[in-house]
Design a protein around this motif. Sequence first.
Motif, PDB file in Angstrom:
ATOM      1  N   ASP A  30       0.831  -1.206   0.000  1.00 24.77           N
ATOM      2  CA  ASP A  30       0.000   0.000   0.000  1.00 24.77           C
ATOM      3  C   ASP A  30       0.866   1.257   0.000  1.00 24.77           C
ATOM      4  OD1 ASP A  30      -2.335  -1.474  -0.005  1.00 24.77           O
ATOM      5  OD2 ASP A  30      -2.757  -1.156   2.133  1.00 24.77           O
ATOM      6  N   LEU A  31       1.890   1.286   0.847  1.00 21.03           N
ATOM      7  CA  LEU A  31       2.778   2.449   0.920  1.00 21.03           C
ATOM      8  C   LEU A  31       3.546   2.645  -0.384  1.00 21.03           C
ATOM      9  CD1 LEU A  31       3.972   1.937   4.576  1.00 21.03           C
ATOM     10  CD2 LEU A  31       2.647   3.890   3.741  1.00 21.03           C
ATOM     11  N   LEU A  32       3.971   1.554  -1.000  1.00 17.92           N
ATOM     12  CA  LEU A  32       4.661   1.635  -2.288  1.00 17.92           C
ATOM     13  C   LEU A  32       3.736   2.240  -3.349  1.00 17.92           C
ATOM     14  CD1 LEU A  32       7.349   0.820  -3.669  1.00 17.92           C
ATOM     15  CD2 LEU A  32       6.286  -1.358  -4.213  1.00 17.92           C
ATOM     16  N   LEU A  33       2.492   1.809  -3.373  1.00 22.57           N
ATOM     17  CA  LEU A  33       1.528   2.351  -4.334  1.00 22.57           C
ATOM     18  C   LEU A  33       1.215   3.825  -4.060  1.00 22.57           C
ATOM     19  CD1 LEU A  33      -0.919  -0.669  -4.635  1.00 22.57           C
ATOM     20  CD2 LEU A  33       0.604   0.206  -6.424  1.00 22.57           C
ATOM     21  N   GLU A  34       1.307   4.229  -2.798  1.00 24.68           N
ATOM     22  CA  GLU A  34       1.076   5.631  -2.426  1.00 24.68           C
ATOM     23  C   GLU A  34       2.329   6.492  -2.643  1.00 24.68           C
ATOM     24  OE1 GLU A  34      -0.178   5.368   1.664  1.00 24.68           O
ATOM     25  OE2 GLU A  34      -1.947   4.202   1.133  1.00 24.68           O
ATOM     26  N   HIS A  35       3.425   5.864  -3.064  1.00 29.31           N
ATOM     27  CA  HIS A  35       4.716   6.527  -3.248  1.00 29.31           C
ATOM     28  C   HIS A  35       5.238   7.110  -1.928  1.00 29.31           C
ATOM     29  CE1 HIS A  35       2.950   6.955  -7.464  1.00 29.31           C
ATOM     30  NE2 HIS A  35       3.802   5.950  -7.495  1.00 29.31           N
ATOM     31  N   ASP A  36       4.862   6.500  -0.820  1.00 28.24           N
ATOM     32  CA  ASP A  36       5.282   6.949   0.511  1.00 28.24           C
ATOM     33  C   ASP A  36       6.506   6.153   0.948  1.00 28.24           C
ATOM     34  OD1 ASP A  36       5.619   7.714   3.132  1.00 28.24           O
ATOM     35  OD2 ASP A  36       3.554   7.279   3.745  1.00 28.24           O
ATOM     36  N   MET A  37       7.659   6.542   0.432  1.00 24.93           N
ATOM     37  CA  MET A  37       8.877   5.789   0.715  1.00 24.93           C
ATOM     38  C   MET A  37       9.334   5.996   2.165  1.00 24.93           C
ATOM     39  SD  MET A  37       8.742   4.293  -2.044  1.00 24.93           S
ATOM     40  CE  MET A  37      10.048   3.129  -1.744  1.00 24.93           C
ATOM     41  N   ALA A  38       9.057   7.164   2.747  1.00 30.64           N
ATOM     42  CA  ALA A  38       9.387   7.374   4.164  1.00 30.64           C
ATOM     43  C   ALA A  38       8.539   6.434   5.022  1.00 30.64           C
ATOM     44  CB  ALA A  38       9.162   8.827   4.555  1.00 30.64           C
ATOM     45  N   GLY A  39       7.261   6.310   4.684  1.00 31.33           N
ATOM     46  CA  GLY A  39       6.404   5.381   5.406  1.00 31.33           C
ATOM     47  C   GLY A  39       6.828   3.938   5.186  1.00 31.33           C
ATOM     48  N   PHE A  40       7.199   3.612   3.953  1.00 29.31           N
ATOM     49  CA  PHE A  40       7.680   2.262   3.620  1.00 29.31           C
ATOM     50  C   PHE A  40       8.912   1.939   4.449  1.00 29.31           C
ATOM     51  CE2 PHE A  40      10.049  -0.630   0.684  1.00 29.31           C
ATOM     52  CZ  PHE A  40       9.119  -1.650   0.581  1.00 29.31           C
ATOM     53  N   ALA A  41       9.889   2.844   4.471  1.00 25.76           N
ATOM     54  CA  ALA A  41      11.104   2.624   5.269  1.00 25.76           C
ATOM     55  C   ALA A  41      10.773   2.583   6.753  1.00 25.76           C
ATOM     56  CB  ALA A  41      12.130   3.715   4.978  1.00 25.76           C
ATOM     57  N   GLY A  42       9.722   3.292   7.168  1.00 24.69           N
ATOM     58  CA  GLY A  42       9.317   3.297   8.561  1.00 24.69           C
ATOM     59  C   GLY A  42       8.810   1.959   9.060  1.00 24.69           C
ATOM     60  N   LEU A  43       8.563   1.011   8.156  1.00 23.07           N
ATOM     61  CA  LEU A  43       8.158  -0.330   8.565  1.00 23.07           C
ATOM     62  C   LEU A  43       9.318  -1.121   9.162  1.00 23.07           C
ATOM     63  CD1 LEU A  43       5.916  -1.303   5.514  1.00 23.07           C
ATOM     64  CD2 LEU A  43       5.159  -0.550   7.787  1.00 23.07           C
ATOM     65  N   TRP A  44      10.554  -0.680   8.883  1.00 23.19           N
ATOM     66  CA  TRP A  44      11.730  -1.380   9.391  1.00 23.19           C
ATOM     67  C   TRP A  44      11.964  -1.033  10.858  1.00 23.19           C
ATOM     68  CZ3 TRP A  44      11.253  -1.345   4.284  1.00 23.19           C
ATOM     69  CH2 TRP A  44      11.849  -2.360   3.535  1.00 23.19           C
ATOM     70  N   ALA A  45      12.540  -1.976  11.575  1.00 22.34           N
ATOM     71  CA  ALA A  45      13.033  -1.712  12.927  1.00 22.34           C
ATOM     72  C   ALA A  45      14.169  -0.704  12.812  1.00 22.34           C
ATOM     73  CB  ALA A  45      13.532  -3.005  13.573  1.00 22.34           C
ATOM     74  N   GLU A  46      14.438  -0.006  13.871  1.00 17.61           N
ATOM     75  CA  GLU A  46      15.500   1.004  13.843  1.00 17.61           C
ATOM     76  C   GLU A  46      16.821   0.427  13.350  1.00 17.61           C
ATOM     77  OE1 GLU A  46      17.712   4.052  16.899  1.00 17.61           O
ATOM     78  OE2 GLU A  46      15.646   3.468  17.315  1.00 17.61           O
ATOM     79  N   ASP A  47      17.104  -0.833  13.722  1.00 12.10           N
ATOM     80  CA  ASP A  47      18.344  -1.483  13.294  1.00 12.10           C
ATOM     81  C   ASP A  47      18.093  -2.543  12.224  1.00 12.10           C
ATOM     82  OD1 ASP A  47      17.006  -3.285  14.925  1.00 12.10           O
ATOM     83  OD2 ASP A  47      18.783  -3.880  16.062  1.00 12.10           O
ATOM     84  N   GLY A  48      16.956  -2.417  11.511  1.00  9.20           N
ATOM     85  CA  GLY A  48      16.601  -3.381  10.474  1.00  9.20           C
ATOM     86  C   GLY A  48      17.564  -3.360   9.295  1.00  9.20           C
ATOM     87  N   VAL A  49      17.485  -4.406   8.493  1.00  9.87           N
ATOM     88  CA  VAL A  49      18.402  -4.587   7.363  1.00  9.87           C
ATOM     89  C   VAL A  49      17.601  -4.831   6.087  1.00  9.87           C
ATOM     90  CG1 VAL A  49      20.204  -6.091   6.394  1.00  9.87           C
ATOM     91  CG2 VAL A  49      20.217  -5.546   8.841  1.00  9.87           C
ATOM     92  N   LEU A  50      18.021  -4.169   5.022  1.00  9.43           N
ATOM     93  CA  LEU A  50      17.523  -4.411   3.667  1.00  9.43           C
ATOM     94  C   LEU A  50      18.700  -5.005   2.907  1.00  9.43           C
ATOM     95  CD1 LEU A  50      15.502  -4.100   1.319  1.00  9.43           C
ATOM     96  CD2 LEU A  50      16.220  -1.703   1.148  1.00  9.43           C
ATOM     97  N   GLU A  51      18.537  -6.225   2.422  1.00  9.16           N
ATOM     98  CA  GLU A  51      19.643  -6.942   1.801  1.00  9.16           C
ATOM     99  C   GLU A  51      19.293  -7.301   0.362  1.00  9.16           C
ATOM    100  OE1 GLU A  51      22.428 -10.859   2.724  1.00  9.16           O
ATOM    101  OE2 GLU A  51      20.634 -10.517   3.905  1.00  9.16           O
ATOM    102  N   PHE A  52      20.295  -7.237  -0.517  1.00 11.85           N
ATOM    103  CA  PHE A  52      20.135  -7.543  -1.934  1.00 11.85           C
ATOM    104  C   PHE A  52      21.104  -8.662  -2.330  1.00 11.85           C
ATOM    105  CE2 PHE A  52      19.262  -2.995  -1.337  1.00 11.85           C
ATOM    106  CZ  PHE A  52      17.937  -2.958  -1.740  1.00 11.85           C
ATOM    107  N   PRO A  53      20.700  -9.935  -2.184  1.00 16.26           N
ATOM    108  CA  PRO A  53      21.605 -11.043  -2.496  1.00 16.26           C
ATOM    109  C   PRO A  53      22.109 -11.056  -3.939  1.00 16.26           C
ATOM    110  CG  PRO A  53      19.774 -11.821  -1.193  1.00 16.26           C
ATOM    111  CD  PRO A  53      19.453 -10.406  -1.593  1.00 16.26           C
TER     112      PRO A  53
END
Length: 138
Positions: free
Chosen positions: A9-32
């Motif tokens: 939903d956030l991606l479709l709304e173009h709300d990237m700050a909200g999308f990133a806000g789904l991560w934990a403060e120390d969360g990880v986004l990984e690209f294998p």
Amino acid sequence: MHIVDRAIDLLLEHDMAGFAGLWAEDGVLEFPFAGPGYPPRVEGRDAIREYLRDYPNLLDVREVVAKTVHETTDPAVVVAEFTVAGVVVASGKPYELSYIAVITVDGGEIRHYRDYWSPLAAAEVLGGADELTAAFGG
């Protein structure tokens, strides 16, 4: 609402700050599948927010054309397969890209998101490897 549904939903709304806000403060986004010159990992909510900030200026995601969420034997982990369609902002050309993500959630926040996207498919959509590197390179 499942976190995958909220993320889409956030991606479709173009709300990237909200999308990133789904991560934990120390969360990880990984690209294998990250190629040379691309970050294999982005660590921390603030860094993820910064990394994703300009995504809507590159790709205008307009719809999800397919989505399947697979539960796993670990209740904290889901596998999401989804295909999005939209328009490449720079060229105005339509695009469609598929993703598979392995997502670990703890306390309602994303701890770890492994994004199995295809750099080759993205390069084709954006108009070539140079455009891809300019858009997502480290």
